[in-house]
Write a protein that holds these residues in place. Structure first.
Motif: not given
Length: 379
Positions: A53-55, A59, A66-67, A77, A79, A166, A169
């Motif tokens: 996931a990614y933010a 987003t 954050s990955y 995570v 960041t 999130f 990804w």
């Protein structure tokens, strides 16, 4: 790759633990890093994690990116800040890349918050509910040693890739894993005279029991020493050894850590595998550097630990350590620090019945760390 959110009734194996939370396991470990995109590539390539996931800006998040990476039940995570100033920049400036949040999977994040704060825990943030089309997650958090935070996560009503905010990804680069399964334990380094304070914190505030204690007679070499106590919750899913320095002729690894990290923090993350030879071999092929153990360690290995399933010649080739307790034996190996500061590192561990932490390997391990310290000029 979301964690199974089914409420667990886990067997209590450490009866001294009060277990009033309770805890189901480690939900995620969040590191604040200088460059999350590049750090994610490192953990994918070298450690075999896969993108989940990614933010970030895409987003709607404006202050950070954050990955989220996962392998087995281990979720990292990574960041980084997107501008100057703020908490994340301050953390990185002071500590370098390091663990900020150790998130714990619970059935009820509000109850966990109330139970711990009523017993004296300092609030990191109040319970909050995050929602999106995939459901809702309830989070709360308390402060622990240094600037480390425990986040309580109730994701029983959520089915997204990680947390609201999130997105999944989608990466064409998903390297194969190296066989890492779950977080076995996480070690905190604290300053002089602070160990018992935090042992009491985990006992009183979180209902943990003391599993084992090591003093400077157990963990010492000719030059350096440290003390350690291991705290565990009742089901054994969460184990937190707490280390503090002890008097020695030269500066110990704990002192070196505290100097470069500028205070207490997570020293290492121990991750479990079912085949340490295969895992370590794959990680070495991908460029991970491990501590060196002299060949002489293996000369009397079987005399010290008894019969084992593994070929000693292969263990010698990879520098894998072995120790035995009353329940069985374990195999372990430690990476060199994973960032420029000599702070955070990882332990690879395979348990074959043993519940201990490799007491018989302490001297060999710390002599190996001392050789690294000497090369850095910090011993």
């Amino acid at each position: 790759m979301a964690t199974d959110t089914t409420s667990l009734q886990l067997e209590k194996i450490f009866t001294d633990a009060e277990d009033f939370l309770p805890l189901n396991g480690t939900d995620y470990v969040e590191l604040y890093v200088g460059n999350a995109k590049q750090a994610a590539h490192f953990y994918k390539t070298a450690f075999g994690f896969q993108g989940v996931a990614y933010a970030g800006l895409e987003t709607g998040v404006k202050d950070r990116t954050s990955y989220v990476l996962q392998q087995g039940k281990i979720r990292l995570v990574l960041t980084s800040p997107l501008g100057e100033g703020g908490e994340i920049n301050a953390h990185i400036n002071k500590h370098g890349d390091g663990v900020k949040n150790v998130a714990l999977w619970v059935d009820d994040a509000v109850k966990s918050f109330n139970e711990t704060t009523s017993r004296g825990a300092e609030v990191a943030f109040e319970p909050k509910v995050m929602e999106d089309a995939n459901g809702k997650v309830t989070l709360s958090a308390i402060k622990t040693y240094g600037e480390t935070v425990h986040v309580f996560v109730d994701r029983s009503q959520y089915d997204g890739p990680f947390l609201p905010g999130f997105k999944k990804w989608e990466s064409h680069y998903q390297p194969t894993d190296v066989g890492l399964k779950y977080v076995d334990h996480m070690v905190g380094n604290v300053d002089w005279g602070e160990m018992n304070k935090w042992v009491e914190f985990y006992a009183k505030v979180m209902g943990f029991a003391q599993l084992v204690s090591f003093d400077d007679k157990d963990i010492s070499t000719e030059y350096t020493a440290l003390m350690s106590k291991v705290m565990t919750n009742g089901n054994g899913r969460i184990k937190f050894p707490i280390n503090e320095p002890a008097e020695g002729k030269k500066k110990s690894q704990i002192e070196e850590y505290i100097d470069f990290y500028s205070g207490a923090g997570v020293q290492h993350i121990a991750v479990a595998t079912d085949d340490i030879v295969k895992t370590v071999s794959a990680m070495k092929d991908r460029g991970v550097e491990f501590l060196y153990v002299p060949d002489t360690y293996y000369d009397d290995l079987l005399d010290r630990v008894g019969d084992i399933d593994e070929d000693v010649a292969i263990l010698r080739e990879h520098g894998i350590l072995v120790d035995r307790d009353d329940e069985g034996y374990l195999l372990q190996l430690f990476t060199k620090p994973v960032s420029d500061r000599p702070t955070l590192f990882f332990e690879i561990i395979q348990r074959k019945g043993a519940q201990s932490f490799g007491k018989g390997n302490f001297k060999a391990l710390f002599e190996s760390i001392e050789r690294e310290q000497e090369s850095r000029g910090t011993l």
